[in-house]
Write a protein that holds these residues in place. Sequence first.
Motif, short mmCIF file in Angstrom:
data_model
loop_
_atom_site.label_atom_id
_atom_site.label_comp_id
_atom_site.label_asym_id
_atom_site.label_seq_id
_atom_site.Cartn_x
_atom_site.Cartn_y
_atom_site.Cartn_z
N GLU A 237 0.85 -1.18 0.00
CA GLU A 237 0.00 0.00 0.00
C GLU A 237 0.89 1.24 0.00
N PRO A 238 0.73 2.14 -0.98
CA PRO A 238 1.63 3.30 -1.09
C PRO A 238 1.37 4.40 -0.09
N GLY A 239 0.19 4.43 0.51
CA GLY A 239 -0.12 5.52 1.41
C GLY A 239 -0.08 6.85 0.67
N SER A 240 0.61 7.84 1.25
CA SER A 240 0.68 9.17 0.63
C SER A 240 1.88 9.35 -0.28
N LEU A 241 2.71 8.32 -0.42
CA LEU A 241 3.91 8.44 -1.25
C LEU A 241 3.58 8.34 -2.73
N THR A 242 4.49 8.86 -3.55
CA THR A 242 4.28 8.89 -5.00
C THR A 242 4.57 7.53 -5.62
N VAL A 243 3.61 7.01 -6.34
CA VAL A 243 3.76 5.72 -7.04
C VAL A 243 4.43 5.95 -8.38
N ILE A 244 5.49 5.18 -8.67
CA ILE A 244 6.18 5.34 -9.95
C ILE A 244 6.22 4.04 -10.76
N GLY A 245 5.71 2.95 -10.21
CA GLY A 245 5.76 1.70 -10.96
C GLY A 245 5.32 0.53 -10.12
N ARG A 246 5.77 -0.66 -10.53
CA ARG A 246 5.32 -1.89 -9.90
C ARG A 246 6.37 -2.98 -10.06
N CYS A 247 6.21 -4.03 -9.28
CA CYS A 247 7.05 -5.21 -9.40
C CYS A 247 6.28 -6.29 -10.16
N GLU A 248 6.97 -6.96 -11.07
CA GLU A 248 6.35 -7.96 -11.92
C GLU A 248 7.18 -9.24 -11.94
N GLU A 249 6.61 -10.29 -12.47
CA GLU A 249 7.39 -11.50 -12.74
C GLU A 249 8.45 -11.18 -13.78
N GLY A 250 9.62 -11.77 -13.62
CA GLY A 250 10.70 -11.55 -14.58
C GLY A 250 11.95 -11.06 -13.88
N ASP A 251 12.78 -10.31 -14.61
CA ASP A 251 14.01 -9.79 -14.04
C ASP A 251 14.36 -8.46 -14.69
N GLY A 252 15.29 -7.76 -14.06
CA GLY A 252 15.76 -6.50 -14.60
C GLY A 252 14.81 -5.34 -14.35
N VAL A 253 15.04 -4.26 -15.07
CA VAL A 253 14.25 -3.04 -14.93
C VAL A 253 13.71 -2.64 -16.29
N ALA A 254 12.43 -2.33 -16.34
CA ALA A 254 11.79 -1.85 -17.57
C ALA A 254 11.39 -0.40 -17.36
N LEU A 255 12.09 0.53 -18.01
CA LEU A 255 11.77 1.95 -17.95
C LEU A 255 10.97 2.33 -19.17
N THR A 256 9.84 2.99 -18.97
CA THR A 256 9.03 3.44 -20.11
C THR A 256 8.64 4.89 -19.89
N LEU A 257 8.47 5.60 -21.00
CA LEU A 257 7.97 6.97 -20.99
C LEU A 257 6.77 7.02 -21.92
N ASP A 258 5.59 7.22 -21.34
CA ASP A 258 4.34 7.20 -22.11
C ASP A 258 4.20 5.91 -22.91
N GLY A 259 4.58 4.81 -22.28
CA GLY A 259 4.42 3.49 -22.88
C GLY A 259 5.55 3.04 -23.78
N GLU A 260 6.53 3.91 -24.05
CA GLU A 260 7.66 3.56 -24.92
C GLU A 260 8.92 3.32 -24.10
N PRO A 261 9.75 2.33 -24.48
CA PRO A 261 10.98 2.06 -23.74
C PRO A 261 11.88 3.29 -23.69
N TYR A 262 12.57 3.44 -22.57
CA TYR A 262 13.44 4.60 -22.37
C TYR A 262 14.67 4.14 -21.60
N GLU A 263 15.82 4.70 -21.93
CA GLU A 263 17.06 4.32 -21.26
C GLU A 263 17.60 5.48 -20.42
N LEU A 264 18.10 5.14 -19.26
CA LEU A 264 18.77 6.10 -18.38
C LEU A 264 20.14 5.56 -18.02
N GLY A 265 21.09 6.48 -17.89
CA GLY A 265 22.42 6.08 -17.44
C GLY A 265 22.45 5.99 -15.92
N GLY A 266 23.65 5.99 -15.37
CA GLY A 266 23.81 5.93 -13.93
C GLY A 266 25.28 5.95 -13.57
#
Length: 271
Positions: A237-266
């Motif tokens: 339950e997120p409470g008052s915090l900002t929701v930015i995504g979810r956990c799913e079956e699988g592995d890794g990280v899927a970043l999307t912007l308006d439904g399209e894949p997006y890459e970020l560095g680090g």
Amino acid sequence: MKLSEAGELGLLAELERRGLARGIEHDAAALGDGVVVTQDALVEGVHFRLDRISWRDLGWRAAAVNLSDLAASGATAEGLLVTLAAPADTDLEDVLELYAGMAETGVRIVGGDTTRADQLLLSVTAVGRADRVPGRAGARPGDTLVVTGPLGAAGAAFRRETYVRPPLRLAEGRELARHAHAQLDLSDGLAIDAARMAARSGCRLAIDLERVPIAPGAELADLGFGEDYELLAAVEEPGSLTVIGRCEEGDGVALTLDGEPYELGGWEHFR
């Protein structure tokens, strides 16, 4: 193999594989009786430049990056041990300003060491206590991903050749730790740190970038800079915090912007 090839994660994995270190997969080390300990070092020319940051702000930063690891562990801070390495001709008033900046966090300095060096180096150990440490490994499919505040401020400041003070999220960390399945602090960039949670938890983290709160003056690419020190948590339950995504079956990280894949560095040490 060189450190530049292995990177920080490769080094840590090899230390674990050879039995030279253990329990280093989380933000801090959870010891007996609820004791939590973490350590970070700031090196001049690598983590900061003195022509871009005041001594007082540097002191705050040195303390805050360690307190952020305690926050990610749901801990109450009890003290800091500070090692200062500095050239002998460093002005005493500058050093006092440095320690005053650390004191501004409200966490007392209880020990440490000083030594002479050719360039400035600060190594801070933060000690705290936690009733429950969520760690990075408990996220599960169906969890919601939340953050404690806006991201990108550090990257935006760096583009202006300056620094911002990292936030202190100790209270938020303790509150989250009561129920979060996993949490960590965003020190190396959203994509990099999310990948660490995904790898330890054995699930995929799907993040909708259009839902990520962005700091004033920041751009989307600044989310990959790191040094935001907000908390990312997997909760039911997120409470008052900002929701930015979810956990799913699988592995890794899927970043999307308006439904399209997006890459970020680090940020990756040694690379």
